[in-house]
Scaffold this active site. Structure first.
Site, mmCIF file in Angstrom:
data_model
loop_
_atom_site.group_PDB
_atom_site.id
_atom_site.type_symbol
_atom_site.label_atom_id
_atom_site.label_comp_id
_atom_site.label_asym_id
_atom_site.label_seq_id
_atom_site.Cartn_x
_atom_site.Cartn_y
_atom_site.Cartn_z
ATOM 1 N N HIS A 231 0.827 -1.209 0.000
ATOM 2 C CA HIS A 231 0.000 0.000 0.000
ATOM 3 C C HIS A 231 0.864 1.263 0.000
ATOM 4 C CE1 HIS A 231 -3.547 2.423 0.264
ATOM 5 N NE2 HIS A 231 -2.839 3.206 1.076
ATOM 6 N N ASP A 235 0.585 4.321 -2.612
ATOM 7 C CA ASP A 235 0.553 5.757 -2.288
ATOM 8 C C ASP A 235 1.603 6.526 -3.099
ATOM 9 O OD1 ASP A 235 -1.526 5.649 -0.446
ATOM 10 O OD2 ASP A 235 -0.197 5.460 1.293
ATOM 11 N N HIS A 258 3.181 10.544 2.291
ATOM 12 C CA HIS A 258 2.758 11.476 1.238
ATOM 13 C C HIS A 258 3.576 12.762 1.166
ATOM 14 C CE1 HIS A 258 -0.526 9.009 0.092
ATOM 15 N NE2 HIS A 258 -1.042 9.021 1.289
#
Ligand SMILES: [Zn+2]
Length: 273
Positions: A231, A235, A258
């Site tokens: 995951h 991202d 992020h």
């Protein structure tokens, strides 16, 4: 580059706002990019999916244009990058993308069902020297390579949470099979803090993997043994959509999220001009 052949529809609850939103996803011409249109605001303001509109926030991505925001676009944008789609006009009836099942797979399915229409060769940015950004114990660097590769090291310093490393070349096939199904996750002890900040209102144990204090998953099962690491790669793919070009190079990420991913996107873009 590509767009879709027909209009796609999508509906669901935003993970953070808890608001139900509807998407009408339209094909768009070469050079358009992915642009969101807020249909719940009378003037129908547009927010382009570009690093120029990034707003740095805790644990998530937001795009803001003239005070109008689009929250949590990253899993949708990961689906676009993974499928080679660059041009879409996305009507959205609220401030946040639907959380779907916490992965990019439902978005991939909706876009593939609408049909993918090739639009010729798009822009590629080739990494020709090492570029890196760091913050505390986290880092992400780009190195020259052929194709687009990502290696992620998940390392939380927690006894029950073993260090995981996953590396692959991002192609349409590898993205759909190995990355798109990987769902977002949160530590149980972080949930309270997120909710205190008014986040996670739409999150449930069905759309977010909640990791208990002993490392077990609450009321859900992993799709991959290393789903969390996959995951984190998802991202990164979503954050790199904001570059506005396909990347040719290898990314080595260690604990990055992020904000750091977006800082590297900015740095790569700055090197182009
Ligand atoms: Zn995510």
């Amino acid at each position: 580059m590509a767009t879709i052949s027909n209009i796609a529809h999508f509906e669901g609850i935003g993970l953070h706002t808890g608001e139900n939103v509807k998407l009408n996803i339209h094909p768009a011409d070469t050079g358009h990019g992915v642009v969101f249109v807020r249909t719940d605001i009378e003037s129908r303001p547009k927010v382009p999916a570009s690093i120029d509109y990034i707003d740095y926030r805790q644990r998530r991505t937001a795009l803001v244009n003239d005070g109008v925001e689009i929250q949590t676009p990253e899993h949708f944008l990961a689906a676009c990058y993974g499928l080679g789609i660059d041009n879409l006009l996305v009507e959205i009836s609220g401030p946040e993308l639907p959380g779907a099942d916490g992965s990019a797979l439902p978005f991939c399915q909706a876009l593939m069902d609408a049909g993918i229409e090739e639009q010729g060769t798009g822009k590629t940015i080739k990494i020709d020297s090492e570029l890196q950004v760091d913050r505390d114990k986290a880092s992400i660097k780009a190195m020259p390579d052929t194709g687009f590769h990502i290696e992620y090291t998940l390392d939380h310093d927690l006894d029950f949470f073993p260090k995981q490393v996953f590396s692959l070349e991002i192609t349409k096939d590898s993205f759909i099979k190995e990355i798109a199904p990987a769902r977002t996750f949160v530590l149980k002890k972080e949930v309270e803090a997120l909710q205190k900040f008014g986040l996670g209102k739409g999150a449930t144990v069905k759309n977010t993997l909640v990791i208990d204090d002993d490392g077990s998953i609450i009321d859900n099962e992993l799709r991959f043994a290393d789903e969390f690491t996959r995951h984190k790669i998802l991202d990164i793919v979503g954050d790199f959509f904001l570059l506005g070009a396909r990347l040719e190079g290898k990314l080595y990420a260690h604990r990055s999220g992020h904000n750091l991913n977006a800082l590297l996107v900015e740095k790569i873009q700055a090197c182009q001009s």
